[in-house]
Each structure stands twice: as C-alpha cells, then as structure tokens.
Design a protein around this motif. Structure first.
Motif, PDB file in Angstrom:
ATOM      1  N   ARG A 308       0.840  -1.211   0.000  1.00  0.00           N
ATOM      2  CA  ARG A 308       0.000   0.000   0.000  1.00  0.00           C
ATOM      3  C   ARG A 308       0.872   1.256   0.000  1.00  0.00           C
ATOM      4  NH1 ARG A 308      -0.904  -0.410   5.951  1.00  0.00           N
ATOM      5  NH2 ARG A 308      -2.820  -1.607   5.797  1.00  0.00           N
ATOM      6  N   ASP A 309       2.027   1.164   0.665  1.00  0.00           N
ATOM      7  CA  ASP A 309       2.942   2.308   0.668  1.00  0.00           C
ATOM      8  C   ASP A 309       3.504   2.519  -0.729  1.00  0.00           C
ATOM      9  OD1 ASP A 309       2.482   2.222   3.401  1.00  0.00           O
ATOM     10  OD2 ASP A 309       4.244   0.995   3.780  1.00  0.00           O
ATOM     11  N   TRP A 424      -6.110   0.392   6.513  1.00  0.00           N
ATOM     12  CA  TRP A 424      -4.951   1.304   6.482  1.00  0.00           C
ATOM     13  C   TRP A 424      -4.338   1.406   7.881  1.00  0.00           C
ATOM     14  CZ3 TRP A 424      -4.165   5.631   9.413  1.00  0.00           C
ATOM     15  CH2 TRP A 424      -3.004   6.355   9.112  1.00  0.00           C
ATOM     16  N   ASN A 425      -5.202   1.419   8.881  1.00  0.00           N
ATOM     17  CA  ASN A 425      -4.720   1.470  10.252  1.00  0.00           C
ATOM     18  C   ASN A 425      -4.311   0.060  10.679  1.00  0.00           C
ATOM     19  OD1 ASN A 425      -4.385   1.596  13.036  1.00  0.00           O
ATOM     20  ND2 ASN A 425      -5.857   3.275  13.222  1.00  0.00           N
ATOM     21  N   ASP A 426      -3.005  -0.180  10.637  1.00  0.00           N
ATOM     22  CA  ASP A 426      -2.479  -1.514  10.941  1.00  0.00           C
ATOM     23  C   ASP A 426      -2.809  -1.976  12.347  1.00  0.00           C
ATOM     24  OD1 ASP A 426      -1.237  -1.760   8.476  1.00  0.00           O
ATOM     25  OD2 ASP A 426       0.604  -0.813   9.165  1.00  0.00           O
ATOM     26  N   GLU A 573      -0.603   5.237  16.403  1.00  0.00           N
ATOM     27  CA  GLU A 573      -2.011   5.246  16.003  1.00  0.00           C
ATOM     28  C   GLU A 573      -2.949   5.498  17.181  1.00  0.00           C
ATOM     29  OE1 GLU A 573       0.241   3.111  14.815  1.00  0.00           O
ATOM     30  OE2 GLU A 573      -0.239   2.444  12.778  1.00  0.00           O
ATOM     31  N   PHE A 578      -1.197  11.810  13.779  1.00  0.00           N
ATOM     32  CA  PHE A 578      -0.672  10.894  12.772  1.00  0.00           C
ATOM     33  C   PHE A 578      -0.789  11.642  11.444  1.00  0.00           C
ATOM     34  CE2 PHE A 578       0.194   6.994  10.621  1.00  0.00           C
ATOM     35  CZ  PHE A 578       0.796   6.182  11.579  1.00  0.00           C
ATOM     36  N   GLU A 626       6.196  10.642  10.645  1.00  0.00           N
ATOM     37  CA  GLU A 626       4.956   9.862  10.659  1.00  0.00           C
ATOM     38  C   GLU A 626       3.974  10.435  11.671  1.00  0.00           C
ATOM     39  OE1 GLU A 626       4.428   6.151  12.873  1.00  0.00           O
ATOM     40  OE2 GLU A 626       4.255   5.151  10.912  1.00  0.00           O
TER      41      GLU A 626
HETATM   42  O1  IFM Z   1      -0.956   2.547   6.910  1.00  0.00           O
HETATM   43  C1  IFM Z   1       0.130   2.222   7.708  1.00  0.00           C
HETATM   44  C2  IFM Z   1       1.363   2.226   6.828  1.00  0.00           C
HETATM   45  O2  IFM Z   1       1.209   1.344   5.748  1.00  0.00           O
HETATM   46  C3  IFM Z   1       2.572   1.849   7.646  1.00  0.00           C
HETATM   47  N1  IFM Z   1       2.703   2.747   8.764  1.00  0.00           N
HETATM   48  C4  IFM Z   1       1.532   2.831   9.625  1.00  0.00           C
HETATM   49  C5  IFM Z   1       0.296   3.195   8.840  1.00  0.00           C
HETATM   50  C6  IFM Z   1      -0.920   3.257   9.764  1.00  0.00           C
HETATM   51  O3  IFM Z   1      -1.096   2.098  10.506  1.00  0.00           O
END
Ligand code: IFM
Length: 734
Positions: A308-309, A424-426, A573, A578, A626
């Motif tokens: 995703r990044d 997206w929120n790991d 998170e 964030f 971040e």
């Molecule tokens: O979305 C993620 C990202 O892919 C990696 N860092 C943390 C983000 C939020 O959890």
C-alpha cells in the motif's frame, strides 16, 4: 556500518585530525570527540548532501557527505584549512566501521557472523578492500542457509597519500578504548591489519603539512562493486579523485535543481513555498527511492516493502519524473494474485512476502494506476501484461478490475468490507479475526476508489463495468449512511460480534478521524453530515501540530480492538497527530468547502511549525514525520519516524492539487483553486505531459474561464494537447 548502530549518535564516517606536534586530535564532524573545545559546529542538509563545518584549535574543516547519482559510492569531500598563525603538520584518519553481514544475525549471533568478513589492502590501487565469503540471507531465525557468498566488494580510499591502514576494529581502537580515543590515533601507529574473521573496519592514515591560511582538499571514497566487475573505474586513478568528486557533486546538485524545477510554488507564505518547492518534493522522492528500505525506523527484515505504501509513494514523483512510475507500478503488480488479492509486503532481494489479508491493500492498485494515468494519459499501459504472484498473467487494466472485484467480494453483514487483519490502520488488527468484522473507513475507501475509476470505464466505453461499479458505489454509500452514522460522526468499524468501534458510547476511542475524512472524500457524507463530522473533529481532534487520529486515546487495553490500545496514549495510532491521517482531513475539509480550516491544519502540520520546539521535536525539522505526539501524552510535540511516511506525498499533492487546484484528469488538467484568504494571488510552475505550465492564480472560487498564452478558454479544463507551445502561461481569475 552497523545496523541501527549503537550508541545511536555515533554515525561513524569519521575524519580525525591530529596535530603531530601537540598530539591533540578532533573529529571534523564533532562526534565522537565530543569533549574537544570546538569554536564552531554547523550542519547543513541540502538536496542530496550533508555538510558539516567545524572549527577547532586553529583548524577549519568543511566535510561534505554525498552519494553520487551515477556511482555506487559514498563520498566524503573535505576542505581543511589552517586558520592559525603557525604551520601545522597533521595526521589524518578516515574511519568507518563495516557491518558486512546480515543485520539480524549481527544482533543475535554476531560471533558466528564474524567468521566470514575479510578486509585486505590492495597495494596496486591503494585502497582497503572488504568482502565476505558467506552471506546469511534468511529473514528469520533458522539454521537453514543458502550456500552463497556476498557478491560485492567494498573499496575504501583517501585521495591523499596513505601512510597506514587498519582493517581490524580491535587493532585500531585498542583495549579499554573507544572511537573517541583509538590507540592507533593516540600513538600515530597504524597496525596495517588485514582480517579474515573478526570485526571489520576501514581506517586509513595520511599526513599533510599546512601553512597558515592554506587549505588542503581531499576526498575519502567508499565504493561498492560486484566481485565480477573488479575495481571501479573512478578508483583506478586516485590523482583525479578530487576533481571527480567535485564533478559528482555538481551533477548531483544539478540533478536536484532540474528535478525541483518541475514544481515551483510562490505564495505569500514562505514556509509553504519552501515546503512545496523544495523539501516536500525532495522528501517524497527520497521516500520513493529509499525510505521504505531498512533503516532505523523500518525493520527491513521485518516488514520489507509495504504494497500500500508502494502505490502511494508514486504520487510524490509523478509530477517531476512520471517515467519512473510505470516500471515501479509494473513491479508492484507482480505481487497480486489471480483472484485480485495481494501480498501485503514483499522483499525485493528474495521476491517473497506475506499475505496478511489487510482489507485495503489490493485497492491501492487502482489508486496508484489511476494516479499514473491521470498524470500521463498513458492509456497504453493498461494493455501491458504483468505476471500474477501465483502464476499466469494478465493486463494492467484487468488487474484494476480484479482488485476491485476482490474487494467487492469481501463485503460483510452490514454491506461493508470485512476488515480481516486490519485496514490502512495496521493497529485495528483484532476487530475481525473471525472474518465478520467490518471497516467503515474501508467502505468509504472502496467507494472512493470505485468512483476514481468511473472516468476510465467511461473513456474506455466499458458501459457495463461502469454501471456495475456505480451500483456498488451507491450500495456502499447507503450502507455507510444507514448503518454507520453515530449521531455526530461516522463509526469506525464493527467487530466480529457486531459491536461498533468509534462511537460516542465508548469510553475511549470515540471519534476516529479517517472515517470522517473519507466519508467526505468519497462523496458519501451528505453536506449536513459532512459539516457535523468536521465540527466534531475540529472540536475534539485539533491540536497545535495537526489532527489527532483518534480521541480519547485508549488508556485500557481492548483485546478485541487491537494493538492500537497497547500503544501509549498520544503516540502512534493511539491518538498521535498521525500526519498521514491528518493530511487526509485537510483534503476532506477542502472538499467540504472549509478552506480556512484546511489551511489552518495544513499550516500547523508543516515542519516549520510543528517542529518549532526543536529539542522537543527531536527529529529532522525539515521533513514530515509519521507522527507528532499529541497533548494526550506528557511528551507532546515529540515526533518520530521522520522521512518514512506517506504524509510527504499527500501533503505535496494536497498543496498542489488541493489548494492550488491543479488537478490531473484523464483528458487534461482541471483548474479548481481553493486558496485561503491569506493568499490573494499565487504563481505555480508545474510540468505536465511534457509541457511547462506557468500558472498565475488570482482569487478562489469556481473557474468558468481562463487564458492560455493570452487566449481565452471557456470552462476549467486545460487540455494541454490543444496547444503547440512548450511553455503555457495560464492565468486564472481576474
Ligand atoms: O498505513 C500504515 C502504513 O502502511 C505503515 N505505517 C503505519 C500506517 C498506519 O497504521
């Protein structure tokens, strides 16, 4: 260089200078000789280089570190001036500690890894040469190892005549000593050590004599080359290393100047100009190239590269270097399975990765590909064939559909995507382990992506596909509005047992930013709800540094929510600012017509503002981090994970596409500026489809006509192909 080298503020790459007469020595970069009486220390970071200037005991050192664009090498360019009244005879020591191993092994089994490095002196080319006979390649802890050697050699030299060398850490440092007082430097006697096992270093000694005010220029080079290639050409003639390094630095600077000319923004705000024209595109480019590799913040061994990044990072280089994006997309598409799902992360060296079932990951494929198509109109790309991870192949266009169909096939009981291992929120990773939990953000994101592709299906005249996805979009919109409105904002998720996450009924984790932002960005939230959600966010999540991702932060662990509740409140998170999520709120506020609020949050997030208290902020104050610790933690204002964040690309594009309103679409550039009141007029130079646009924007509001090279054009779409000139002067507004 040791991975995450300890102690952390010992970066290595030292040049120690010793006065032969007095025996006094100091480092040209301050560390590790921190206790010396320096009169000056200055560290300047530029595009592609870092320059450290020191003055100590009548010697001025200017030390420039950089990596050339076209040579696999690290260069330390030095100008050393005798500022005292007497001639000086100086010993110069260039030193670096080499890891030469597997980072994980180095941490857990260093004694074993120490058996394989070798360092020797090459008499012919006058350099130290290091390599290793056995390369541990595993990612985990296992005794199974491939039977291979490290296929490279590392070369280390100084352009000055050499008077001694050491390849052994023990010999150079000596017993009961450290890098700050190596025995070799203290005594002036290098051991001439070569090693076939042990702790490898590269240390070289030279001598110079400097008359008062005289300057000695020299260069230390650490180069890498495949074993099969031999000594790199630029090391063959050491006499030319200084002019070679100067040329390399000039080329590097010229490269960045060229690169940054693709986007030049002039607003009344100096911080915005500096961010959008220099540091933000630079950070985005560095992120695209390097930041996802292993480093201090990113355990390359652990995470590899996130898919995703990968698909978001392309946003940051599209304006300046769209040609670099197509191969990147092709490469990333190899990690998609035939059923449309994807690996979550991958390791470039081995081509392997993990399938974690994060619900959002496949959707970043259409996100990235659409961004590329909109910038370039390179629709031929859709016909290119790319292999699946599990065998077989299909076209890029087909891959978009597969990703969408896979995600649409994952809808749960409320008609929202099942969250599985997270979105997206790991750290929302224990909401749906049984496969029933659903993500509200994910529903908005899916709807957004579907809508993003509508113009493509229309362009390709694929009516049936368009209709199918339009129907799916409407269903998601209904599901979110009927089941996920909490009264003042949207819920964040549903657990396996159907309970809601992100409700005013919860004691903690009541309001999640992303669900609000994306309900607006996806066009799901009706205007009244959009306003309510924005008001709630402004009231509960706005901090001096940007928007908190959630509030109140979790203070008690919720095993059925996830690691978010195990993070300390106010960090990561769990309620930090964030930045990635905060940037999406800026875009959402802009989309909802709240330009002043959007600008206020954007402004607060700029490192120039959020990093004002440098000692508290702690990380590089010129790039986005971040997260910034929110007021929910006593260390509020402290930042972490600099460079390594999707924030960079989003802040860049929100600045350019959002506020300045230069929005690429398949058939041209849409002009839709949303300037804050503080910017009555702005100028932008932007490269677009081979042309240079010089855009002058006055005022805000809907654009019904504009001029191109003095010619009036009705509407707000600039079709660059309608014009033959290479430079287009565009005027928007009165
Ligand atoms: O979305 C993620 C990202 O892919 C990696 N860092 C943390 C983000 C939020 O959890």
């Amino acid at each position: 260089m040791r991975y995450n080298s300890l102690p952390w503020d010992r970066p290595g790459r030292y040049i120690l200078v010793k006065d032969r007469e007095t025996g006094f020595y100091h480092s040209l970069s301050w560390a590790p000789t921190l206790d010396r009486p320096y009169q000056r220390y200055e560290c300047a970071h530029g595009q592609g280089y870092t320059r450290i200037t020191t003055e100590c005991q009548g010697l001025k050192g200017v030390l420039t570190y950089f990596v050339p664009r076209t040579a696999t090498a690290e260069v330390w360019r030095v100008a050393l001036t005798n500022t005292s009244a007497a001639p000086r005879t100086l010993e110069i020591y260039a030193f670096v500690e080499l890891l030469m191993g597997n980072a994980l092994n180095d941490l857990i089994n260093q004694p074993n890894d120490k058996h394989f490095p070798e360092v020797a002196f090459d008499d012919e080319h006058l350099c130290l040469v290091a390599s290793r006979r056995y390369w541990v390649l595993n990612r985990g802890v296992t005794v199974k190892q491939p039977n291979v050697d490290w296929p490279y050699r590392l070369y280390f030299t100084n352009s000055l005549p050499l008077t001694g060398f050491d390849g052994s850490l023990d010999a150079f440092i000596g017993r009961w000593r450290s890098e700050a007082n190596p025995i070799a430097v203290t005594t002036g006697r290098m051991g001439g050590t070569e090693i076939t096992a042990g702790d490898p270093i590269a240390a070289l000694q030279s001598m110079v004599t400097l008359e008062p005010q005289a300057t000695q220029e020299f260069v230390v080079v650490m180069a890498l080359a495949p074993k099969t290639a031999g000594v790199p050409e630029f090391l063959q003639d050491r006499g030319h290393l200084v002019p070679w390094s100067d040329r390399q630095l000039q080329e590097l600077t010229a490269y960045w100047d060229r690169y940054l000319r693709a986007l030049v923004v002039t607003t009344p705000d100096r911080d915005v100009n500096r961010s959008l024209s220099i540091w933000n595109p630079y950070q985005a480019a560095v992120t695209f190239e390097m930041a996802r590799n292993s480093g201090y913040y990113h355990g390359g061994l652990l995470f590899g590269t996130g898919l995703r990044d990968r698909f978001q990072d392309i946003l940051g280089v599209l304006i300046a270097a769209p040609e670099r994006v197509r191969p990147r997309l092709r490469d990333a598409l190899r990690y998609q399975f035939a059923d449309g799902s994807t690996l979550h992360n991958f390791f470039r060296l081995t081509g392997s990765g993990e399938k974690t079932n994060h619900s959002d990951t496949p959707l970043w494929i259409p996100f990235g590909v659409m961004a590329y198509l909109k910038e370039t109109a390179d629709l031929d790309f859709l016909q290119e064939t790319v292999p699946f991870y599990d065998g077989g192949e299909s076209t890029v266009g087909d891959r978009l559909r597969r990703a969408l169909d896979y995600s649409l096939g994952q809808l749960g009981p409320n008609g929202l995507p099942r969250i599985h291992k997270g979105d997206w929120n790991d750290t929302l990773d224990y909401i749906g382990p049984e496969g029933h939990g659903e993500t509200v953000w994910g529903a908005c994101f899916l709807a957004y992506i579907l809508r993003e592709t509508f113009p493509l299906w229309a362009w390709l005249q694929e009516e049936a596909t368009l209709q199918r996805y339009q129907t799916a979009y409407t269903q998601l919109q209904q599901a979110v509005n009927e089941r996920c409105w909490d009264g003042e904002w949207y819920l964040r998720a549903f657990r396996d047992d159907g309970s809601a996450v992100g409700s005013h009924r919860d004691r903690q984790g009541q309001l999640f930013l992303n669900a609000q932002s994306w309900a607006i960005l996806a066009g799901i939230a009706p205007p009244a709800r959009a306003q309510q959600a924005i008001a709630a966010c402004r009231e509960r999540l706005l901090t001096p540094y940007g928007m908190q991702i959630v509030a109140p932060a979790y203070r008690e662990v919720e095993p059925n929510t996830g690691l978010i509740s195990r993070c300390v409140p106010g960090k990561k998170e769990n309620g930090a600012v964030f930045n990635h999520a905060s940037s999406w709120f800026v875009l959402a506020a802009l989309t909802a017509g709240e330009t002043e609020l959007a600008w206020e949050v954007y402004r607060r997030m700029l490192p120039a503002n959020s990093a004002q208290d440098r000692d508290r902020y702690e990380v590089e104050p010129y790039v986005f981090a971040e997260y910034v610790t929110s007021p929910e933690h006593p260390t509020q204002g402290q930042a972490s994970h600099s460079w390594l964040t999707g924030t960079a690309v989003w802040m860049l594009r929100i600045g350019v596409d959002g506020f300045l309103g230069l929005q690429p679409e398949l058939d041209g550039l849409r002009l839709a500026p949303r300037l804050p009141a503080a910017w009555p007029e702005v100028a932008v130079q932007r490269r677009f489809r081979g042309k240079t646009l010089q855009v002058q924007i006055r005022g805000s509001g809907p654009v019904s006509a504009f001029t191109v090279n003095g010619e009036r054009v009705a509407g707000n779409l600039l079709r660059v192909t309608d014009f033959v000139d290479e430079v287009l002067t565009v005027t928007v507004g009165p």
